[in-house]
Write a protein that holds these residues in place. Structure first.
Motif, short mmCIF file in Angstrom:
data_model
loop_
_atom_site.label_atom_id
_atom_site.label_comp_id
_atom_site.label_asym_id
_atom_site.label_seq_id
_atom_site.Cartn_x
_atom_site.Cartn_y
_atom_site.Cartn_z
N CYS A 261 73.29 30.70 28.85
CA CYS A 261 74.24 31.79 28.86
C CYS A 261 74.36 31.81 30.34
O CYS A 261 73.67 32.20 31.21
CB CYS A 261 73.63 33.10 28.01
SG CYS A 261 74.90 34.33 28.23
N ARG A 262 75.85 31.84 30.79
CA ARG A 262 75.98 32.21 32.23
C ARG A 262 77.04 33.39 32.35
O ARG A 262 77.50 33.55 33.26
CB ARG A 262 76.99 30.88 32.53
CG ARG A 262 76.14 29.75 32.47
CD ARG A 262 76.90 28.35 32.84
NE ARG A 262 77.05 28.61 34.41
CZ ARG A 262 77.91 27.82 35.06
NH1 ARG A 262 78.54 26.53 34.22
NH2 ARG A 262 78.26 27.79 36.24
N CYS A 263 76.55 34.28 31.22
CA CYS A 263 77.28 35.87 31.35
C CYS A 263 76.97 36.25 32.82
O CYS A 263 77.84 37.04 33.35
CB CYS A 263 76.34 36.41 30.51
SG CYS A 263 77.23 37.96 29.77
N CYS B 184 81.69 28.07 31.05
CA CYS B 184 80.41 28.10 30.51
C CYS B 184 80.49 26.91 29.02
O CYS B 184 81.43 27.32 28.47
CB CYS B 184 80.10 29.50 29.80
SG CYS B 184 78.58 29.26 28.65
N LEU C 11 79.19 26.77 26.49
CA LEU C 11 78.85 27.27 25.03
C LEU C 11 80.15 27.92 24.54
O LEU C 11 80.28 28.28 23.37
CB LEU C 11 77.57 28.25 25.19
CG LEU C 11 76.04 27.60 25.69
CD1 LEU C 11 75.08 28.48 25.72
CD2 LEU C 11 75.84 26.31 25.14
N PHE C 12 81.14 28.45 25.61
CA PHE C 12 82.11 29.32 25.36
C PHE C 12 82.96 28.47 23.87
O PHE C 12 83.26 27.50 24.34
CB PHE C 12 83.08 29.56 26.46
CG PHE C 12 84.22 30.17 26.14
CD1 PHE C 12 83.97 31.47 25.68
CD2 PHE C 12 85.53 29.57 26.29
CE1 PHE C 12 84.99 32.24 25.49
CE2 PHE C 12 86.63 30.33 25.89
CZ PHE C 12 86.30 31.83 25.40
N CYS D 161 78.66 29.47 21.33
CA CYS D 161 78.91 31.15 21.44
C CYS D 161 80.16 31.47 20.98
O CYS D 161 81.39 31.04 21.67
CB CYS D 161 78.46 31.41 22.67
SG CYS D 161 78.51 33.31 23.09
N GLY E 50 75.45 35.75 24.27
CA GLY E 50 75.32 36.65 25.56
C GLY E 50 76.16 37.92 25.06
O GLY E 50 77.05 37.95 24.38
N MET F 132 79.98 38.09 25.38
CA MET F 132 80.81 37.58 24.19
C MET F 132 80.58 38.70 22.97
O MET F 132 81.53 38.71 22.05
CB MET F 132 80.24 36.19 23.53
CG MET F 132 80.99 35.79 22.34
SD MET F 132 82.65 35.37 22.58
CE MET F 132 82.66 33.61 23.30
N CYS G 153 83.91 37.25 28.02
CA CYS G 153 83.96 36.23 26.97
C CYS G 153 84.68 36.28 25.92
O CYS G 153 85.69 35.92 25.24
CB CYS G 153 82.60 35.57 26.88
SG CYS G 153 81.71 35.10 28.21
FE1 SF4 Z 1 77.38 33.50 27.83
FE2 SF4 Z 1 78.58 33.08 25.68
FE3 SF4 Z 1 79.70 33.96 27.49
FE4 SF4 Z 1 78.80 31.57 27.78
S1 SF4 Z 1 80.50 32.13 26.36
S2 SF4 Z 1 78.50 32.94 29.42
S3 SF4 Z 1 76.97 31.93 26.46
S4 SF4 Z 1 78.48 35.06 26.42
#
Ligand code: SF4
Length: 364
Positions: A315-317, A330, A332-333, A337, A344, A347, A354
């Motif tokens: 997670c790059r929050c 990110c 995972l976006f 996620c 995170g 989100m 996010c």
């Molecule tokens: Fe973290 Fe999700 Fe945002 Fe990526 S998309 S930075 S995993 S909260």
């Protein structure tokens, strides 16, 4: 906006867009950071970035109070509700933040007495009607700290606060001292500013000279703020402008500041993404330790050991909160996620960048 028609507002925004583009012709890149989830909501919902030239970057910063709470605080809360016979109260946003895939909603489903409240005063009422200790999850910046302070000053014996409150201004200074986001100007947080006033930003102006503007939340307000900041940055002015005069005064809300300072001390506390920020933690003063869950339940915390959440490793929050990346950077976006299954807090929270990008399709 009073009686101004929608057409006039649209025209005004178009004119500002043209003026900003003209100001930015043959300029180096300028990076402006805003510091409020509500500003990100306006910017993304109305696609304001599309009205700005390529060499003008509008970054989002650590303006989401749920997002900046580090996992240690969350784990301490989970430890407390599993090891003490209490009623725990929280705002709904915070109840969805996961650690190792488990949130306060999860623990509620396992039978723990966790109640969602809309105000800290609801928690005080619950305490008045119960013999059990009630612990409220105190979160938020200077905007919510005065209410928590008043709730403590109410003096209800079985009411306690687990304080994750943080003072916002030290975080701005910390970001500038890190230097990594190369911030040329700030759009200061509107809600925080109503409490702290224009004067609270003067030390930043003197020490760093980075132009700042306090702005309202309408698209026109944001565009005007960007235009005025660009001019100040180009002229090398140490500007501290207030464009939100309908809500923010020079002195701020002095009564709110007094109750906040009466109850809260300023400790060096960790923020997600920012590390330890000097004098930013809203620790409850010793005088009010009977209301401080960390003190009242110190025996429960004796065997507490923080861990790392393996699921959050990617997670790059933290970088989103420092303005170093956008959510779509990110991997995972909107894949692993999503708002339905967030990894995170950026989100989870309605003020998280996010979450806002997911809601309005800022990732397209
Ligand atoms: Fe973290 Fe999700 Fe945002 Fe990526 S998309 S930075 S995993 S909260």
């Amino acid at each position: 906006m009073g009686m101004i028609s929608l057409e006039k507002v649209k025209t005004g925004i178009k004119e500002l867009s043209a003026k900003i583009k003209k100001e930015m012709e043959s300029e180096e890149e300028i990076r402006i950071m805003h510091l409020c989830g509500t500003h990100e909501d306006t910017i993304t919902r109305y696609n304001i970035r599309s009205l700005l030239p390529e060499n003008l970057k509008l970054l989002s910063g650590p303006g989401c109070p749920v997002c900046i709470i580090p996992d240690t605080d969350l784990q301490m809360v989970f430890h407390l509700i599993q090891n003490a016979n209490i009623i725990f109260t929280t705002f709904g946003d915070m109840a969805r933040v996961p650690f190792e895939g488990k949130s306060l909603f999860y623990y509620r489903s396992k039978g723990h007495d966790i109640r969602i409240v809309y105000s800290v005063f609801d928690a005080v009422e619950i305490a008045k009607q119960s013999d059990k200790p009630v612990v409220h999850f105190g979160i938020g910046f200077e905007t919510t700290m005065p209410s928590t302070a008043l709730a403590i000053l109410d003096g209800v014996e079985n009411f306690h606060v687990f304080s994750s409150h943080r003072f916002f201004i030290p975080a701005m200074e910390h970001l500038l001292s890190l230097g990594e986001a190369r911030i040329n100007g700030f759009i200061n947080p509107g809600h925080v500013s109503t409490i702290v006033g224009v004067k609270a930003y003067e030390p930043i102006k003197e020490k760093y000279g980075v132009p700042q503007i306090i702005a309202g939340f309408e698209p026109y307000d944001v565009m005007l703020a960007v235009y005025n900041l660009v001019k100040a940055i180009k002229n090398g002015e140490k500007a501290l402008l207030n464009e939100y005069t309908r809500a923010v005064k020079y002195e701020g809300n002095v009564k709110a500041q007094q109750v906040m300072d009466e109850v809260f001390d300023r400790h060096d506390w960790e923020w997600r993404g920012l590390g330890v920020v000097p004098a930013s933690g809203g620790a409850i003063r010793k005088k009010y330790e009977d209301y401080d869950a960390m003190k009242v339940f110190e025996d429960v915390f004796k065997d507490f050991e923080p861990k790392e959440d393996a699921r959050k490793r990617a997670c790059r929050c933290g970088e989103v909160l420092r303005g170093l990346i956008t959510p779509s950077d990110c991997p995972l976006f909107m894949k692993a996620c999503t708002p339905k299954d967030p990894i995170g807090p950026c989100m989870v929270s309605f003020e998280g960048t996010c979450n806002i990008w997911a809601k309005y399709g800022g990732y397209k």
